[in-house]
Design a protein around this motif. Sequence first.
Motif, PDB file in Angstrom:
ATOM      1  N   THR A  46       0.831  -1.198   0.000  1.00 38.23           N
ATOM      2  CA  THR A  46       0.000   0.000   0.000  1.00 38.23           C
ATOM      3  C   THR A  46       0.865   1.248   0.000  1.00 38.23           C
ATOM      4  OG1 THR A  46      -1.699  -1.194   1.249  1.00 38.23           O
ATOM      5  CG2 THR A  46      -1.873   1.200   1.173  1.00 38.23           C
ATOM      6  N   VAL A  81       1.018   3.993  -3.168  1.00 34.57           N
ATOM      7  CA  VAL A  81       0.610   5.368  -2.892  1.00 34.57           C
ATOM      8  C   VAL A  81       1.769   6.330  -3.163  1.00 34.57           C
ATOM      9  CG1 VAL A  81      -0.128   6.984  -1.093  1.00 34.57           C
ATOM     10  CG2 VAL A  81      -1.196   4.732  -1.255  1.00 34.57           C
ATOM     11  N   THR A  90      -8.147  -0.318  -3.787  1.00 35.08           N
ATOM     12  CA  THR A  90      -6.770   0.119  -4.010  1.00 35.08           C
ATOM     13  C   THR A  90      -5.995  -1.060  -4.588  1.00 35.08           C
ATOM     14  OG1 THR A  90      -6.800   1.712  -2.180  1.00 35.08           O
ATOM     15  CG2 THR A  90      -4.646   0.966  -2.953  1.00 35.08           C
ATOM     16  N   VAL A  94      -6.095   4.082  -6.377  1.00 32.07           N
ATOM     17  CA  VAL A  94      -5.931   4.311  -4.939  1.00 32.07           C
ATOM     18  C   VAL A  94      -7.234   4.849  -4.350  1.00 32.07           C
ATOM     19  CG1 VAL A  94      -4.630   5.500  -3.141  1.00 32.07           C
ATOM     20  CG2 VAL A  94      -3.477   4.810  -5.261  1.00 32.07           C
ATOM     21  N   ARG A  95      -7.815   4.070  -3.439  1.00 33.97           N
ATOM     22  CA  ARG A  95      -9.071   4.421  -2.770  1.00 33.97           C
ATOM     23  C   ARG A  95     -10.131   4.842  -3.798  1.00 33.97           C
ATOM     24  NH1 ARG A  95      -9.353   7.264   2.814  1.00 33.97           N
ATOM     25  NH2 ARG A  95     -10.579   5.402   3.265  1.00 33.97           N
ATOM     26  N   TYR A  96     -10.313   3.991  -4.781  1.00 30.45           N
ATOM     27  CA  TYR A  96     -11.268   4.269  -5.859  1.00 30.45           C
ATOM     28  C   TYR A  96     -12.656   3.797  -5.462  1.00 30.45           C
ATOM     29  CZ  TYR A  96     -13.496   4.229 -10.445  1.00 30.45           C
ATOM     30  OH  TYR A  96     -14.350   4.437 -11.500  1.00 30.45           O
TER      31      TYR A  96
END
Length: 430
Positions: A7, A11, A268, A278-280
Motif C-alpha cells: 500500500t 501510494v 486500491t 488508490v481508494r477508488y
Amino acid sequence: MTGHDATAAIVAHAYRNSPYLRSKYRAADVDPTSWSDELFGRLPFTTKDDLRLAYPDGLLAVDPGEVAVIHESSGTTGEPTPAYFTRGDIDEWLDRMLFNGVGLSERDVVLVKTPYSMLTTAHQMHGAAQRAGATVIPAGNRTELMPYSRALRLLRDYRVTVAYCMPVELMLFARRALAAGLDPTKDFPALRAAVVNGEVLSPAKKRFLEELWSITLFPDYGSTETTTLGGACTAGALHLWSDRFLFEVLNEATGRSSPYGSGELVVTSYHRRAMPIVRYRMGDIVTVLDGASCPCGSDRPRVTVHGRAADRFTVGGRQLFPIDVEDVVYGELFGCEPVFWSGEVDGDRLALVLEATDSGAAEVRRRADGLAAAVDSRLGMRSAITVVPPGTSMTLDRQAEQEAMFKPVYLRMRGQNRRGLDYSGPSQEN
C-alpha cells in the motif's frame, strides 16, 4: 508484496508520478512519502469524476513509452474514462482471470462474446484463456459480423466448452436456439460453463440460466478501470482478489470504512503501475464477509454485489435494488422457457412486464399470481403483471443484435428519463 508495504509503495508511486493525484493529495495536505498507517485513511477518495477531470493523461504515472495498451470505459454515466496499462499490468490481470473456479485448460474451447472495442472484458478472457492453453473463438459483439444466428452456430459446431458473455446473452442464445428447434440442454453437449459479467446477477437468475442450459455459471466482477476484482469459486461464492487489492467497505452514514460489512466498495490496487488505483470508489453497494468458511477452501473474502448506489429505491423504509426484483421474478419462474423482464416503480407499486416465448407464455401466465404474491411478501410491493409476446422488447433482428450487449436497464422509477429493456432506441450502456 501485499499489505502495508504494498500500500505504501503504490501510494508513493502515485504521488511521485501521477500529476493529478499529486495535486489532489497536496490539496488535502497529505504527503504519502512520509508513510504511517493512519495516513492511508486520510487520503482522499478517487472517484469517476476524478478520472474524467484528469482526462486524458493526468492519472498516467509511467513514461508514455511504457504504456502497452489504452482502454476506455463505456461512458454510460457520463464521458468515457481512460484506463492505461503497462505490460506488467496486463500480465497481472491475466493471472487474476485464472483465479476463478472455471478451471480453464488446453481441453477448453472458449467463445468470447463481449466487446473487444475499448473495454477490457474480451481482452481479459482472451488472454487468460490462451495463457491456460485453451482455444479462443473471438466472436465479440456490437457488430453486424456476429448476429446471434452465427454465434449460436459457433457454439454448436466448434463444440464450445466455456462461454464468456453477459447473463442476458445466455437468455438470448437460448431463445434463438429454441426458435431454431434446438434444445439448449441437449444440443450443445460440450458446453459446461459460462463466465459472466457486465450485469449484477441475482441467485435466482443464476439458477434459472444454469437450469436452462444445464451448465455452471461463474460470475466475474470488476470494471474497465480496475479489470477483474473477484470471481466465483467452485462452490459458487464470489471471492474478492484480496491478495491483489486492498478492499474497503465505506459506511455511507458514518464515512468510516472497514474490511467487512455492507456499504460502498472502495478499491486500491497493490500492483497497478500505469494508472494507480488508490481508494477508488466503485459506486457499487456490496456486502463483504470473511471467506474462511467457504467450502472451496479459499480464505479470500466473499462479496455480494447488490447494485449501483444510484439505482437504489425505497419501499416502506426499506432500501431495494433491481436485483431484488430480479431474484423474485426468476425464483417464481424457475424452469420456464427464456423470459425477459422489465419494470417501473411508482412508490410501492410495480408495473412488471414479462416477455415470454410463444410456447412458454401460457406457463408464465399460470405463475403470474404466485409471482405477484411473492413480490408483495418479499418486497412489500403491489404489482401489476403483463405478459407480452416475443419481440416486444427484446427483439432479435439485426439492429437489436448489435445493441443487445449494451447493459439493459431492467427497472426504472416512474418519471425517470432512462430507457428500460428496449433495444429499438439509441444504444447506451448503463
